[in-house]
Design a protein around this motif. Structure first.
Motif, PDB file in Angstrom:
ATOM      1  N   MET A   1      10.957  -3.761   6.818  1.00 44.16           N
ATOM      2  CA  MET A   1      10.846  -4.057   5.395  1.00 44.16           C
ATOM      3  C   MET A   1       9.424  -4.544   5.100  1.00 44.16           C
ATOM      4  SD  MET A   1      12.841  -4.337   2.825  1.00 44.16           S
ATOM      5  CE  MET A   1      13.638  -4.812   1.508  1.00 44.16           C
ATOM      6  N   PRO A   2       8.716  -3.882   4.180  1.00 40.09           N
ATOM      7  CA  PRO A   2       7.366  -4.346   3.848  1.00 40.09           C
ATOM      8  C   PRO A   2       7.389  -5.761   3.283  1.00 40.09           C
ATOM      9  CG  PRO A   2       7.747  -2.160   2.937  1.00 40.09           C
ATOM     10  CD  PRO A   2       9.058  -2.666   3.456  1.00 40.09           C
ATOM     11  N   HIS A   3       6.282  -6.436   3.426  1.00 40.13           N
ATOM     12  CA  HIS A   3       6.158  -7.793   2.906  1.00 40.13           C
ATOM     13  C   HIS A   3       6.162  -7.835   1.384  1.00 40.13           C
ATOM     14  CE1 HIS A   3       5.627  -9.469   6.817  1.00 40.13           C
ATOM     15  NE2 HIS A   3       4.445  -8.904   7.025  1.00 40.13           N
ATOM     16  N   ILE A   4       5.840  -6.710   0.740  1.00 36.58           N
ATOM     17  CA  ILE A   4       5.858  -6.644  -0.720  1.00 36.58           C
ATOM     18  C   ILE A   4       6.688  -5.431  -1.136  1.00 36.58           C
ATOM     19  CG2 ILE A   4       3.632  -7.810  -0.965  1.00 36.58           C
ATOM     20  CD1 ILE A   4       2.377  -5.043  -1.511  1.00 36.58           C
ATOM     21  N   ASP A   5       7.174  -5.438  -2.367  1.00 34.46           N
ATOM     22  CA  ASP A   5       7.936  -4.312  -2.895  1.00 34.46           C
ATOM     23  C   ASP A   5       6.958  -3.224  -3.320  1.00 34.46           C
ATOM     24  OD1 ASP A   5       9.583  -2.493  -4.145  1.00 34.46           O
ATOM     25  OD2 ASP A   5      10.266  -3.879  -5.705  1.00 34.46           O
ATOM     26  N   LEU A   6       6.952  -2.112  -2.591  1.00 28.35           N
ATOM     27  CA  LEU A   6       6.024  -1.024  -2.869  1.00 28.35           C
ATOM     28  C   LEU A   6       6.504  -0.123  -3.996  1.00 28.35           C
ATOM     29  CD1 LEU A   6       5.038  -0.060   0.787  1.00 28.35           C
ATOM     30  CD2 LEU A   6       3.831  -1.559  -0.820  1.00 28.35           C
ATOM     31  N   GLY A   7       7.724  -0.321  -4.444  1.00 24.40           N
ATOM     32  CA  GLY A   7       8.243   0.482  -5.544  1.00 24.40           C
ATOM     33  C   GLY A   7       8.492   1.930  -5.159  1.00 24.40           C
TER      34      GLY A   7
ATOM     35  N   ASP B   1      10.553   4.567  -1.974  1.00 25.94           N
ATOM     36  CA  ASP B   1      11.458   4.675  -0.839  1.00 25.94           C
ATOM     37  C   ASP B   1      10.631   4.772   0.438  1.00 25.94           C
ATOM     38  OD1 ASP B   1      13.236   5.438   1.156  1.00 25.94           O
ATOM     39  OD2 ASP B   1      14.242   6.939  -0.074  1.00 25.94           O
ATOM     40  N   GLU B   2      10.770   3.769   1.302  1.00 25.84           N
ATOM     41  CA  GLU B   2      10.008   3.734   2.559  1.00 25.84           C
ATOM     42  C   GLU B   2      10.276   4.947   3.449  1.00 25.84           C
ATOM     43  OE1 GLU B   2       9.534  -0.019   4.890  1.00 25.84           O
ATOM     44  OE2 GLU B   2      11.212  -0.533   3.567  1.00 25.84           O
TER      45      GLU B   2
ATOM     46  N   GLY C   1       3.072   4.889   1.430  1.00 26.91           N
ATOM     47  CA  GLY C   1       3.674   3.998   0.439  1.00 26.91           C
ATOM     48  C   GLY C   1       2.652   3.053  -0.171  1.00 26.91           C
TER      49      GLY C   1
ATOM     50  N   PHE D   1       1.479   2.681  -4.067  1.00 26.04           N
ATOM     51  CA  PHE D   1       1.561   1.377  -4.727  1.00 26.04           C
ATOM     52  C   PHE D   1       0.282   1.063  -5.497  1.00 26.04           C
ATOM     53  CE2 PHE D   1       0.828  -3.263  -4.612  1.00 26.04           C
ATOM     54  CZ  PHE D   1       1.949  -3.692  -5.304  1.00 26.04           C
TER      55      PHE D   1
ATOM     56  N   THR E   1       4.524  -2.141   6.906  1.00 28.41           N
ATOM     57  CA  THR E   1       5.097  -0.883   6.446  1.00 28.41           C
ATOM     58  C   THR E   1       5.978  -0.257   7.520  1.00 28.41           C
ATOM     59  OG1 THR E   1       3.218   0.432   7.203  1.00 28.41           O
ATOM     60  CG2 THR E   1       3.115  -0.439   4.950  1.00 28.41           C
TER      61      THR E   1
END
Length: 181
Positions: A1-7, A9-10, A18, A22, A158
């Motif tokens: 899980m990335p440390h931030i919401d990349l907005g 789908d990983e 990603g 972003f 990521t």
């Protein structure tokens, strides 16, 4: 899980892809840098050799995504394919590369450890093996850039796909279209 919401789908946009989605305003310059360093022509180092340098430095940095991605792109462009990449990454000194490439990869490894680790002796050995100033310059810049790319990808935690299929598909796209495409 990335440390931030990349907005995004990983699974569809792993690793740097990603991150570039972003922040598109940084994607252009970063992709442009990769395009110039790894794909510009004419260049005395082949595209596959430059990708090998990127893969090697990424492996030294323990960046799973970049190491796997650039290993796949290098393998797609070098006659010896993935076995050569794996040999270089496992043991540079016994890998079946030219003396010039071994010397350039030693310079790349020195950059990875720190800029001041690149010594006059390393440069002179590379020159004695036939490396030009352009090749030495670009190896240092590729290694430095990939230290940045590796830290960008890993610093934001990521996703790195686990199977080689995802990297092979991306490699085919990059070989055909490049980084800026």
């Amino acid at each position: 899980m990335p440390h931030i919401d990349l907005g995004a789908d990983e699974q569809l946009f792993p690793g740097i892809t990603g991150l570039l989605r972003f922040r598109p305003e940084t994607a252009g310059p970063l992709n442009g840098l990769a395009e110039v360093l790894l794909r510009s022509e004419p260049h005395p180092l082949s595209r596959g050799e430059r990708e090998l340098i990127a893969a090697y430095v990424s492996g030294l940095n323990d960046c799973g995504y970049c190491s796997s991605a650039h290993s796949a792109v290098a393998a797609a462009q070098l006659d010896s394919g993935m076995p050569l990449i794996e040999q270089v990454r496992a043991d540079l000194e016994s890998a079946p590369v030219t003396g010039k490439m071994r010397a350039l990869l030693r310079i790349a490894a020195a950059v990875q450890r720190g800029g001041h680790q690149v010594t006059g002796e390393l440069v002179e050995v590379a020159r004695a093996e036939g490396a030009t100033d352009l090749e030495i310059h670009d190896v240092v810049l590729i290694a430095a850039a990939f230290c940045m790319f590796n830290r960008y990808v890993d610093g934001l935690a990521t996703l790195a796909p686990t199977g080689p299929e995802a990297y092979a598909a991306a490699a085919r796209r990059i070989v055909a279209q490049g980084y800026a495409g």
